[in-house]
Scaffold this motif. Structure first.
Motif, PDB file in Angstrom:
ATOM      1  N   VAL A  48      16.739  -0.462  -9.599  1.00 26.34           N
ATOM      2  CA  VAL A  48      17.102  -1.681  -8.880  1.00 26.34           C
ATOM      3  C   VAL A  48      16.349  -2.834  -9.536  1.00 26.34           C
ATOM      4  CG1 VAL A  48      17.139  -2.948  -6.705  1.00 26.34           C
ATOM      5  CG2 VAL A  48      17.399  -0.464  -6.687  1.00 26.34           C
ATOM      6  N   GLY A  49      17.081  -3.896  -9.884  1.00 30.67           N
ATOM      7  CA  GLY A  49      16.443  -5.089 -10.424  1.00 30.67           C
ATOM      8  C   GLY A  49      15.682  -4.869 -11.710  1.00 30.67           C
ATOM      9  N   ASP A  50      16.188  -4.007 -12.586  1.00 23.00           N
ATOM     10  CA  ASP A  50      15.546  -3.693 -13.865  1.00 23.00           C
ATOM     11  C   ASP A  50      14.222  -2.935 -13.698  1.00 23.00           C
ATOM     12  OD1 ASP A  50      17.589  -4.981 -15.299  1.00 23.00           O
ATOM     13  OD2 ASP A  50      16.595  -6.922 -15.079  1.00 23.00           O
ATOM     14  N   TYR A  51      14.000  -2.366 -12.532  1.00 22.96           N
ATOM     15  CA  TYR A  51      12.798  -1.570 -12.291  1.00 22.96           C
ATOM     16  C   TYR A  51      13.206  -0.197 -11.773  1.00 22.96           C
ATOM     17  CZ  TYR A  51      10.474  -6.118 -12.497  1.00 22.96           C
ATOM     18  OH  TYR A  51      10.035  -7.348 -12.894  1.00 22.96           O
ATOM     19  N   LYS A  52      12.303   0.763 -11.924  1.00 23.79           N
ATOM     20  CA  LYS A  52      12.546   2.125 -11.456  1.00 23.79           C
ATOM     21  C   LYS A  52      11.701   2.384 -10.212  1.00 23.79           C
ATOM     22  CE  LYS A  52      13.956   4.125 -15.867  1.00 23.79           C
ATOM     23  NZ  LYS A  52      15.350   4.309 -15.414  1.00 23.79           N
ATOM     24  N   TRP A  53      12.327   3.033  -9.221  1.00 23.58           N
ATOM     25  CA  TRP A  53      11.688   3.249  -7.939  1.00 23.58           C
ATOM     26  C   TRP A  53      11.802   4.724  -7.527  1.00 23.58           C
ATOM     27  CZ3 TRP A  53       9.718  -1.334  -5.931  1.00 23.58           C
ATOM     28  CH2 TRP A  53      10.230  -2.507  -6.495  1.00 23.58           C
ATOM     29  N   ARG A  54      10.936   5.133  -6.612  1.00 19.10           N
ATOM     30  CA  ARG A  54      11.021   6.453  -5.995  1.00 19.10           C
ATOM     31  C   ARG A  54      10.880   6.312  -4.484  1.00 19.10           C
ATOM     32  NH1 ARG A  54      10.359  10.690  -9.682  1.00 19.10           N
ATOM     33  NH2 ARG A  54       9.347  10.099 -11.664  1.00 19.10           N
ATOM     34  N   LEU A  55      11.510   7.228  -3.775  1.00 21.46           N
ATOM     35  CA  LEU A  55      11.369   7.326  -2.329  1.00 21.46           C
ATOM     36  C   LEU A  55      10.452   8.504  -2.027  1.00 21.46           C
ATOM     37  CD1 LEU A  55      12.587   5.740   0.052  1.00 21.46           C
ATOM     38  CD2 LEU A  55      14.339   7.518   0.214  1.00 21.46           C
ATOM     39  N   LYS A  56       9.421   8.270  -1.220  1.00 24.11           N
ATOM     40  CA  LYS A  56       8.498   9.346  -0.846  1.00 24.11           C
ATOM     41  C   LYS A  56       8.634   9.649   0.641  1.00 24.11           C
ATOM     42  CE  LYS A  56       4.769   8.789  -4.241  1.00 24.11           C
ATOM     43  NZ  LYS A  56       3.318   8.483  -4.402  1.00 24.11           N
ATOM     44  N   ILE A  57       8.796  10.921   0.958  1.00 15.06           N
ATOM     45  CA  ILE A  57       8.919  11.367   2.340  1.00 15.06           C
ATOM     46  C   ILE A  57       7.746  12.286   2.668  1.00 15.06           C
ATOM     47  CG2 ILE A  57      10.325  12.620   4.014  1.00 15.06           C
ATOM     48  CD1 ILE A  57      11.681  10.119   3.139  1.00 15.06           C
ATOM     49  N   TYR A  58       7.049  11.985   3.755  1.00 15.17           N
ATOM     50  CA  TYR A  58       5.997  12.852   4.285  1.00 15.17           C
ATOM     51  C   TYR A  58       6.562  13.520   5.540  1.00 15.17           C
ATOM     52  CZ  TYR A  58       2.624  10.374   1.292  1.00 15.17           C
ATOM     53  OH  TYR A  58       1.940   9.827   0.227  1.00 15.17           O
ATOM     54  N   PRO A  59       7.015  14.772   5.459  1.00 15.03           N
ATOM     55  CA  PRO A  59       7.700  15.403   6.606  1.00 15.03           C
ATOM     56  C   PRO A  59       6.797  15.633   7.811  1.00 15.03           C
ATOM     57  CG  PRO A  59       7.311  17.005   4.865  1.00 15.03           C
ATOM     58  CD  PRO A  59       6.963  15.666   4.285  1.00 15.03           C
TER      59      PRO A  59
END
Length: 311
Positions: A48-59
């Motif tokens: 997104v927007g020329d950047y790389k992202w990750r989603l982190k989930i703490y269950p």
């Protein structure tokens, strides 16, 4: 029912049918993940927007950030080693959880701008959803041990401009009088008075005796003009100006005038009115503004301060 939050958070949540536009994470065996030794799960990267992202989930919740009894969710900027030295960016984002009963994606609206930089590459919600609510299948978030989370990210392009207003402790005012005679001999489109100085800057009155723009042929157009050479770079002047045509029959009579407050700068060196005074009014012998073919104009200039700008 929808999302339920702790007392420290807003009770307002929003639901919509459209899925998040940037990333969806479906977990098929949530309870297995929750019982495993994994404290968190990090998604694949998404752009997104020329950047790389990750989603982190703490269950089971991020306990270090007070997320016990909740699902914690965070957005992480990935691959920061490839960014230039001193990088920073600003972004807005929303997290979503899918209600499978109602076919809607629910989120906790934030709309705050977050600053990502080398010392802060992650933002999120430690108490996103209460586990008691999430695990209750009647709420629709966990059905047949499957659930869906999502994210939307909006990177703000840095086009900010700033300005600094410096006001004078005592406004600087000056008055200049211009006698025009014979007025009927003014055949050119434009005439200008001599320069006069107010607040260390040079000014002059500019008139179009036969009108300009909408005043063409029906009015006198009148302006106050600034000498750009007396203006510091990247600076505007906050000025109140009044242009008058004096009553020549009564020294203390009512003049015809127009007053405005404007910023004078490199892009706006002159301000005024196209239809300043109608020619019919000026030439009316019953009016005191044109006497023996003489018109007396006056400019009153008050400098309140300066505005400096920077990108």
């Amino acid at each position: 029912m929808g999302l339920r939050f702790t007392n420290s958070q807003s009770d307002v949540f929003t639901g919509r049918e459209a899925p998040p536009i940037h990333y969806l994470l479906k977990i098929q065996s949530f309870n297995s993940l929750s019982r495993s030794c994994l404290e968190k799960y990090s998604s694949d990267t998404f752009d997104v927007g020329d950047y790389k992202w990750r989603l982190k989930i703490y269950p089971r919740g991020n306990k270090d950030r007070g997320g016990q009894g909740h699902i914690s969710i965070f957005l992480t900027l990935a691959n920061t080693s490839s960014l230039p030295v001193g990088w920073e960016l600003h972004a807005m984002f929303n997290f979503f959880v899918y209600d499978q009963h109602r076919d809607k994606y629910f989120s906790l609206p934030d709309n705050q701008v977050r600053r990502f930089h080398v010392m802060k590459t992650e933002w999120g919600e430690a108490k996103f959803v209460e586990l008691q609510v999430f695990n209750d299948s009647s709420n629709g978030y966990l059905i047949d041990d499957a659930c869906v989370f999502g994210a939307e990210v909006y990177v703000l392009k840095m086009t900010r401009k700033a300005e600094c207003l410096s006001t004078l402790e005592k406004p600087n005012t000056g008055i200049y009088t211009w006698t025009i005679k014979p007025f009927s001999a003014l055949t050119l489109d434009r005439y200008e008075s001599q320069w006069f100085v107010v607040g260390g800057h040079r000014w002059r009155i500019r008139i179009y005796p036969h009108g300009l723009g909408e005043g063409k042929g029906n009015s006198v157009s009148a302006y106050l003009s600034l000498d750009e050479s007396t203006l510091p770079p990247d600076t505007r002047l906050v000025v109140r100006s009044t242009i008058r045509v004096l009553d020549q029959n009564e020294p203390k009579g009512d003049p015809f005038e127009d007053t405005y407050v404007r910023h004078f700068g490199a892009s706006f060196l002159a301000w005024g009115v196209e239809k300043f005074m109608s020619l019919a009014k000026l030439n009316d012998p019953k009016q005191p503004y044109l006497v023996e073919d003489t018109c007396v104009m006056e400019a009153e200039v008050t400098l309140f301060g300066t505005v400096s700008t920077a990108s």
